[in-house]
Enzyme design. Structure first.
Site, PDB file in Angstrom:
ATOM      1  N   THR A  11       0.819  -1.306  -0.002  1.00 51.20           N
ATOM      2  CA  THR A  11      -0.063   0.000  -0.037  1.00 51.20           C
ATOM      3  C   THR A  11       0.872   1.295   0.087  1.00 51.20           C
ATOM      4  OG1 THR A  11      -0.242  -0.106   2.381  1.00 51.20           O
ATOM      5  CG2 THR A  11      -1.758  -1.047   1.045  1.00 51.20           C
ATOM      6  N   CYS A 129      16.566   4.445  -6.102  1.00 47.69           N
ATOM      7  CA  CYS A 129      15.836   4.986  -7.281  1.00 47.69           C
ATOM      8  C   CYS A 129      16.796   6.055  -8.083  1.00 47.69           C
ATOM      9  CB  CYS A 129      14.615   5.443  -6.867  1.00 47.69           C
ATOM     10  SG  CYS A 129      14.474   6.594  -5.445  1.00 47.69           S
ATOM     11  N   GLY A 160      10.220  10.372  -3.941  1.00 46.31           N
ATOM     12  CA  GLY A 160      11.321   9.627  -3.761  1.00 46.31           C
ATOM     13  C   GLY A 160      11.246   9.743  -2.026  1.00 46.31           C
ATOM     14  N   HIS A 255      13.144  11.245 -11.293  1.00 45.57           N
ATOM     15  CA  HIS A 255      14.331  11.764 -10.804  1.00 45.57           C
ATOM     16  C   HIS A 255      15.257  11.902 -12.042  1.00 45.57           C
ATOM     17  CE1 HIS A 255      13.608  10.873  -6.705  1.00 45.57           C
ATOM     18  NE2 HIS A 255      14.332   9.827  -6.644  1.00 45.57           N
TER      19      HIS A 255
HETATM   20  C1  2RA Z   1      14.843   9.437  -2.375  1.00 43.83           C
HETATM   21  N1  2RA Z   1      16.391   7.953  -3.522  1.00 43.83           N
HETATM   22  O1  2RA Z   1      14.619   9.907  -3.566  1.00 43.83           O
HETATM   23  C2  2RA Z   1      15.844   8.028  -2.118  1.00 43.83           C
HETATM   24  C3  2RA Z   1      14.693   7.034  -1.631  1.00 43.83           C
HETATM   25  N2  2RA Z   1      13.708   6.863  -2.828  1.00 43.83           N
HETATM   26  O2  2RA Z   1      14.354   9.916  -1.207  1.00 43.83           O
END
Ligand code: 2RA
Length: 351
Positions: A11, A129, A160, A255
């Site tokens: 979830t 990520c 993120g 990102h």
């Molecule tokens: C962030 N890469 O973007 C780290 C964890 N997802 O906060």
């Protein structure tokens, strides 16, 4: 029979994308069981066209499970992944709990799929990520030209940091909406946003925050150390020089990373472009003259890494500069996990 899949953390922000992927990708699973924390117990989640009930984690819940995808905080994975393994499951873990363990493979299917099979602890790790946003584009260039150094700046989306990050950004945007004087006087955005910082150390709306994750040593952030250490492990380059600066920007999902990559041999942009055009999981979006750039607002919800702004460094014929954007919840987490789990399913069923 098709393997039984467990999704642990079904979830959360990434778990939600996982269920979307399981509903859209070619099905390789038999029964799918969803698990989350007690507060989600009993919740119904639509997955693969079925209404599945989210259950609370117990050791016996893993009995009969062949593959368990974990998307939970590090400490939860550290506790439950070994339990799942003792109950017979292969764990694909999205957390950072095991990523840098020597006997745990860190897999990106487009780069090192063969390492999926070498899992002495029954655990396969997924990358962070931010690493995954750029490594799918860097790896084919490394194969072609021999990578020596990476200098990176990331532009990381609020998601993120989970749903809390997205909520904080939207709350802040609501606070600053309509006042066009903001961003012109010291501290005026801080005052308008107030204490709705969410998981961030400073206001994100109308700002950039040169920090992500926890404190590490000598002024580095944990996020920057992850990008360095994971890039070395995934590419099999223990001495790769990596300097990353990880920055949070007011984007919901996607990102981006500005990359300066130094290779062993001279490179030229046109042949590098050709390498990337033929690379799995990469699309070239690169025509500044017509305003074509890789951007989060276009990459969000898609599978590939979007690469553009490719040019040879002006002062080093062995170096390339480029910009890459990827959906941090998708290829950055859920998609990579699903791809690894599908490789395991193929191994278990022999097809
Ligand atoms: C962030 N890469 O973007 C780290 C964890 N997802 O906060």
């Amino acid at each position: 029979a098709l393997p039984t899949l467990a999704v642990v953390g079904a979830t959360g922000a990434v778990g939600t994308v996982l269920c979307q992927l399981l509903s859209a990708r070619r099905n390789v699973w038999g029964e799918i069981k969803l698990f989350a924390s007690a507060r989600s117990d009993g919740r119904q989640v639509r997955c693969r066209g079925e209404e599945l009930t989210v259950q609370t984690l117990t050791p016996e819940a893993f009995d009969g499970v062949d593959v368990a995808m974990f998307d939970v905080p590090d400490e939860v994975a550290a506790h439950w992944a070994p339990i799942a393994v003792t109950r017979g499951a292969v764990v694909v873990d999205n957390s950072g709990a095991f990523r840098m363990e020597r006997d745990v493979p860190l897999v990106v299917p487009e780069i090192n799929p063969g390492q999926t099979r070498h899992r002495p602890r029954g655990i396969i790790a997924n990358g962070n990520c931010t690493t995954l946003a750029m490594i799918v584009a860097v790896a084919p260039l490394h194969r072609e030209y021999g990578l020596r150094e990476l200098v990176l700046a990331s532009y990381q989306a609020a998601s993120g940091a989970g749903q809390a990050g997205v909520d904080a950004l939207h709350t802040q945007l609501g606070k600053i909406a309509g006042d066009r004087t903001l961003g012109s006087r010291p501290g005026d955005v801080r005052q308008a946003v107030g204490d709705d910082l969410g998981p961030f150390p400073a206001p994100l709306a109308l700002n950039v925050v040169p920090w992500a994750g926890l404190l590490a040593d000598d002024g580095w952030s944990a996020e920057e150390m992850k990008v360095r250490n994971e890039s070395r492990k995934i590419l099999g380059l223990p001495d790769l020089k990596v300097s990353a600066t990880c920055v949070r920007v007011p984007v919901v999902t996607g990102h981006s990373v500005a990359v300066h990559a130094v290779f062993a041999a001279e490179v030229d942009a046109e042949s590098a472009r050709e390498v990337l055009r033929n690379a799995p999981g990469v699309i070239m979006v690169d025509d500044p003259a017509t305003g074509e750039f890789p951007m989060p607002i276009d990459a969000v919800g898609t599978d590939p890494s979007w690469v553009g702004r490719l040019r040879r460094a002006l002062d080093d014929p062995r170096a390339l500069d480029f910009f890459v954007t990827g959906d941090n919840l998708r290829k950055g987490a859920a998609l990579n996990t699903a791809q690894i789990a599908e490789l395991v399913a193929k191994e278990l069923t022999g097809r």
